[in-house]
Write a protein that holds these residues in place. Structure first.
Motif, short mmCIF file in Angstrom:
data_model
loop_
_atom_site.label_atom_id
_atom_site.label_comp_id
_atom_site.label_asym_id
_atom_site.label_seq_id
_atom_site.Cartn_x
_atom_site.Cartn_y
_atom_site.Cartn_z
N PHE A 116 26.49 46.24 28.01
CA PHE A 116 26.76 47.24 28.87
C PHE A 116 28.46 47.46 29.09
CE2 PHE A 116 22.72 47.18 31.07
CZ PHE A 116 22.19 48.23 30.80
N VAL A 117 29.13 46.18 29.21
CA VAL A 117 30.66 46.20 29.34
C VAL A 117 31.22 46.92 28.16
CG1 VAL A 117 32.65 45.02 29.85
CG2 VAL A 117 30.43 44.40 31.00
N ALA A 118 30.89 46.35 27.12
CA ALA A 118 31.61 46.98 25.50
C ALA A 118 31.17 48.32 25.66
CB ALA A 118 31.07 46.07 24.72
N HIS A 270 36.72 53.40 50.31
CA HIS A 270 35.91 53.10 49.37
C HIS A 270 36.24 53.04 47.78
CE1 HIS A 270 32.96 52.59 52.01
NE2 HIS A 270 32.89 53.61 52.74
N PHE A 271 37.07 54.26 47.65
CA PHE A 271 37.66 54.51 46.49
C PHE A 271 38.49 53.28 45.85
CE2 PHE A 271 40.32 56.50 43.27
CZ PHE A 271 39.42 57.27 42.62
N ILE A 272 39.30 52.97 46.58
CA ILE A 272 40.34 51.90 46.04
C ILE A 272 39.64 50.48 45.96
CG2 ILE A 272 42.31 50.44 46.73
CD1 ILE A 272 43.27 53.06 47.93
N ALA A 273 38.58 50.32 47.00
CA ALA A 273 37.64 49.09 46.84
C ALA A 273 36.85 49.06 45.44
CB ALA A 273 36.78 49.02 47.88
N GLY A 274 36.49 50.64 44.95
CA GLY A 274 35.78 50.52 43.90
C GLY A 274 36.61 50.41 42.44
N LEU A 275 37.80 50.93 42.64
CA LEU A 275 38.73 50.64 41.51
C LEU A 275 39.01 49.05 41.17
CD1 LEU A 275 41.30 53.57 41.44
CD2 LEU A 275 39.53 53.05 39.71
N THR A 276 38.99 48.38 42.37
CA THR A 276 39.59 47.00 42.15
C THR A 276 38.37 46.07 42.01
OG1 THR A 276 40.14 47.19 44.27
CG2 THR A 276 41.74 47.26 42.94
N LEU A 277 37.53 46.38 42.83
CA LEU A 277 36.42 45.31 42.92
C LEU A 277 35.61 45.30 41.63
CD1 LEU A 277 33.84 45.13 46.04
CD2 LEU A 277 32.88 45.12 43.88
N GLY A 278 35.39 46.18 40.89
CA GLY A 278 34.53 45.95 39.88
C GLY A 278 35.31 45.44 38.68
N ALA A 279 36.67 45.41 38.81
CA ALA A 279 37.30 44.93 37.76
C ALA A 279 38.37 43.62 38.23
CB ALA A 279 38.54 45.79 37.24
N VAL A 280 39.05 43.55 39.07
CA VAL A 280 39.61 42.30 39.52
C VAL A 280 38.76 41.61 40.40
CG1 VAL A 280 41.82 41.55 40.33
CG2 VAL A 280 41.68 43.99 39.69
N LYS A 281 38.47 40.20 39.72
CA LYS A 281 37.57 39.52 40.30
C LYS A 281 38.30 38.04 40.16
CE LYS A 281 33.55 38.78 40.87
NZ LYS A 281 32.73 38.55 42.09
N THR B 314 47.06 41.87 36.13
CA THR B 314 47.76 42.44 34.89
C THR B 314 46.61 42.76 33.79
OG1 THR B 314 49.48 41.09 35.59
CG2 THR B 314 49.54 41.79 33.16
N PHE B 315 45.79 41.65 33.74
CA PHE B 315 44.71 41.55 32.64
C PHE B 315 44.01 43.03 32.60
CE2 PHE B 315 40.12 41.12 31.12
CZ PHE B 315 40.43 40.91 30.14
N MET B 388 36.65 37.82 29.01
CA MET B 388 35.68 37.91 30.44
C MET B 388 34.37 36.87 29.98
SD MET B 388 35.52 42.09 30.89
CE MET B 388 34.43 42.09 31.84
N TRP B 389 34.10 36.80 28.85
CA TRP B 389 32.95 35.89 28.51
C TRP B 389 33.37 34.44 29.02
CZ3 TRP B 389 28.13 36.80 25.96
CH2 TRP B 389 27.53 35.59 25.60
#
Lengths: 281, 395
Positions: A116-118, A270-281, B314-315, B388-389
């Motif tokens: 899914f990610v790729a 919500h918008f900013i949470a969305g942009l960052t939550l899914g990605a920066v973890k 950054t990533f 990520m993996w």
């Protein structure tokens, strides 16, 4: 906190910062301010070469003209008819997939997740010919449905990434406790997990709304007529009609940008949470 | 049936939840990738009979100058687009304060990302318009004086150098990302990559002739990166420097791609900024305080204390910027439609043109271009997925 809080610095620095903020913002948004002003400029100003001076009058009539002598209203409706079902479809599907990948442990779990990610990162062009062909064979070329189906499928990739990470962070004990009580898996999803997912659903909806509203590539590939084209492709079609009518152009652009901007402001958090939550973890 | 379901519920449930999403995703995303690869071996107009021609499309591609122009532009996009990362960080640091109304400021700075690229493209087209566009007028003004033209030229030169440095760093990072388990080898390859990179920037090797050409295309006189002083001297002696003429950026094949990239950077910087703002929010305050007590401040603080903590941000910023650069289509289509004379095409746009526009419905050839673009992006995608993996399995 980095940089050092401005409150701890000298008085002069504080004043300078307060002055610099609005100036920086003004420069940053200059392109937008430019077209906003132009959209209110009477056509006579432009004819006389008054592009940047004070407008001689405020012409809201430009906006009325845009609706009167073009299909803009139709394009806007098409955009809504496209965007809203896609948001519901993609977010709905990804609640299911995200739940499956976030809660259950099975061997191909990570493999499916990364598929899914790729898929979400591939260039659109590698999908273009087959998807266009598929849409044509289903008899859906040049329809909102055909475009919406593709968007739902494609956005499911990103939404799954987002939802799965969100569900993974939920307290797993809740689900285990429910299982011990003998609650069925479907009921656990519906009564326990789904209510907890509300913030993620809100964030994702806002995000997908802007993505789909602003999509241009697929709109041009899968739709051609005014009956189906969303506003992005529509604006490009209107370019020919509005040659050198920059006041109409600007008004049209502002109208096209308005819905996502409104949504962004209404649901900013919500918008900013969305942009960052899914990605920066 | 129901007893079977009861006994195996937990094993079957995930597949039931996955089924609708997976089927849709497979039909519209996964399978078309392979179909495209398949179509790239055919000669097909999209309607009639497809004829198997083997690798002919790829052979044609290897000799197609238009393809190399697009490819070169893709590299320029990739390199210059990465400027969004430091620029976004800079704005984020500027805005990471707690004064009255800062929330509103942050939102307004984010604005350009929310509006459609179509609108961004239209705005910038107007800005560049010859005769009355503000940027056109600005260039006229700058070039009316030798001193101003000299300063502007120097600024552009520095920006180019910074862009190339960033690209070099990215290559090193990417290589090390892919090779972490063998450090010595990783560093060796990374060093090789940088040397090759510098070589091609300053010498223009055969393999990366594209970047050599890029070096020749910046500025009024060519060869800015390598021979900027020479070029500058030439423009002074020939009186070009202060001639006060404007430049129709979108109609000039030397500048058109840079003009479009500038438009693309505006929303991209906003995107990166918001990622870094959240990152800065999560920086551990006690570490910052401790470093401050030890006397760290300014750049050293940023480099040794803050940036390492911002690594996740950054990533993701690099990921979205690289993908965004290689996906660039909307702006090219809106602002120039690939022109003048195809000089601003990128691979994604060239593919579209070949497969779907008045230039002919060459689905097979288009698919071959798409496969090449896919291959380029796969290098980056596999790097990201790999990282990520690793994060995922280490947990």
């Amino acid at each position: 906190m980095f940089p050092r809080p401005i409150a701890q610095t000298s008085r002069a620095t504080q004043v300078m910062y307060q002055v610099a903020l609005p100036i920086a913002l003004f420069l940053w948004l200059l392109p937008l301010i430019g077209i906003a002003v132009t959209s209110l400029r009477p056509p006579a100003d432009l004819a006389q070469g008054n592009y940047f001076g004070m407008p001689s009058a405020i012409a809201f009539s430009n906006y009325a003209d845009v609706f009167r002598n073009s299909d803009l209203a139709r394009y806007i409706l098409n955009s809504f008819a496209l965007t809203i079902p896609v948001v519901i479809g993609a977010v709905g599907l990804s609640c299911l997939t995200g739940y499956a990948l976030g809660i259950y442990k099975f061997r191909s779990n990570l493999l499916i997740f990364f598929l899914f990610v790729a898929g979400n990162f591939v260039p659109f062009q590698i999908l273009m010919v087959p998807v266009r062909d598929l849409t044509y064979n289903m008899g859906l070329s040049d329809t909102t449905t055909g475009l919406a189906l593709f968007h739902v499928a494609f956005q499911t990739g990103f939404c799954t990434l987002f939802m799965r990470n969100f569900i993974k962070a939920l307290p797993f004990e809740l689900i285990e406790a429910a299982r011990v009580e003998g609650v069925s898996e479907v009921q656990i999803f519906w009564h326990i997990v789904l209510p907890l997912m509300r913030p993620a659903i809100a964030a994702l909806s806002v995000l997908i709304f802007t993505f789909i509203w602003n999509d241009y590539f697929w709109a041009t590939v899968l739709t051609t007529s005014r009956e189906a084209q969303p506003i992005t492709a529509g604006l490009n079609s209107l370019k020919g009609q509005w040659v050198a009518s920059w006041h109409l152009f600007s008004a049209g652009s502002i109208i096209a940008a308005l819905p996502p901007v409104a949504i962004f402001f209404l649901m900013q958090r919500h918008f900013i949470a969305g942009l960052t939550l899914g990605a920066v973890k | 049936m129901s007893t079977y379901w009861k006994a195996n519920q937990r094993r079957l449930a995930p597949w039931l939840f996955l089924a609708p999403g997976m089927i849709m995703f497979a039909i519209y995303v996964i399978i078309p990738i392979f179909q495209s690869m398949w179509i790239s071996f055919y000669d097909w107009d999209g309607l009639g009979e497809a004829v198997w021609i083997g690798t002919d499309n790829y052979v044609e591609l290897a000799d197609d100058p238009e393809f190399y122009t697009s490819f070169k532009n893709n590299i320029i996009w990739l390199v210059l687009y990465l400027l969004a990362v430091p620029a976004g960080l800079l704005i984020a640091i500027f805005l990471n304060q707690t004064v009255r109304g800062i929330r509103l400021y942050k939102s307004l700075f984010f604005f350009p990302f929310v509006i459609s690229q179509v609108v961004v493209g239209l705005i910038f087209t107007w800005f560049y318009a010859p005769g009355f566009g503000p940027i056109y007028l600005l260039i006229e003004w700058v070039r009316a004086s030798e001193l101003r033209a000299f300063v502007a030229s120097a600024v552009i030169y520095v920006i180019c150098l910074v862009a190339f440095a960033i690209a070099a760093v990215l290559i090193v990072l990417l290589v090390r990302l892919l090779m972490t388990s063998r450090r010595a080898l990783a560093n060796f390859i990374a060093a090789l990559a940088v040397i090759a990179f510098l070589n091609l920037v300053f010498g223009g090797s055969v393999l990366f002739g594209a970047i050599g050409q890029l070096a020749q295309q910046i500025g009024e006189n060519p060869s800015v990166i390598v021979t900027w002083p020479v070029a500058l001297w030439q423009s002074i002696s020939t009186g070009v420097l202060g001639n006060g003429q404007g430049i129709a950026i979108l109609a000039d094949d030397r500048y058109v791609t840079y003009g479009i990239i500038a438009a693309g950077l505006w929303p991209q910087i906003a995107y990166v900024m918001i990622l870094y703002l959240t990152g800065l929010n999560n920086v551990a305050p006690d570490q910052v305080e401790a470093a401050r007590l030890d006397g760290a401040k300014g750049w050293r603080m940023l480099w040794y204390v803050i940036l390492p903590q911002l690594r996740p941000a950054t990533f993701i910023a690099v990921v979205v910027t690289v993908i965004g650069a290689l996906r660039s289509f909307d702006l090219v289509s809106i602002m120039t439609a690939g022109g003048p004379y195809g000089s601003s095409r990128v691979l994604s746009y060239y593919m579209y043109e070949q497969a779907l526009s008045e230039y002919g419905y060459r689905m097979g050839y288009g698919a071959a271009i798409a496969v090449v673009l896919f291959g380029i992006m796969m290098v980056f995608i596999s790097g990201f997925i790999w990282k990520m993996w690793r994060d995922e399995t280490e947990r």
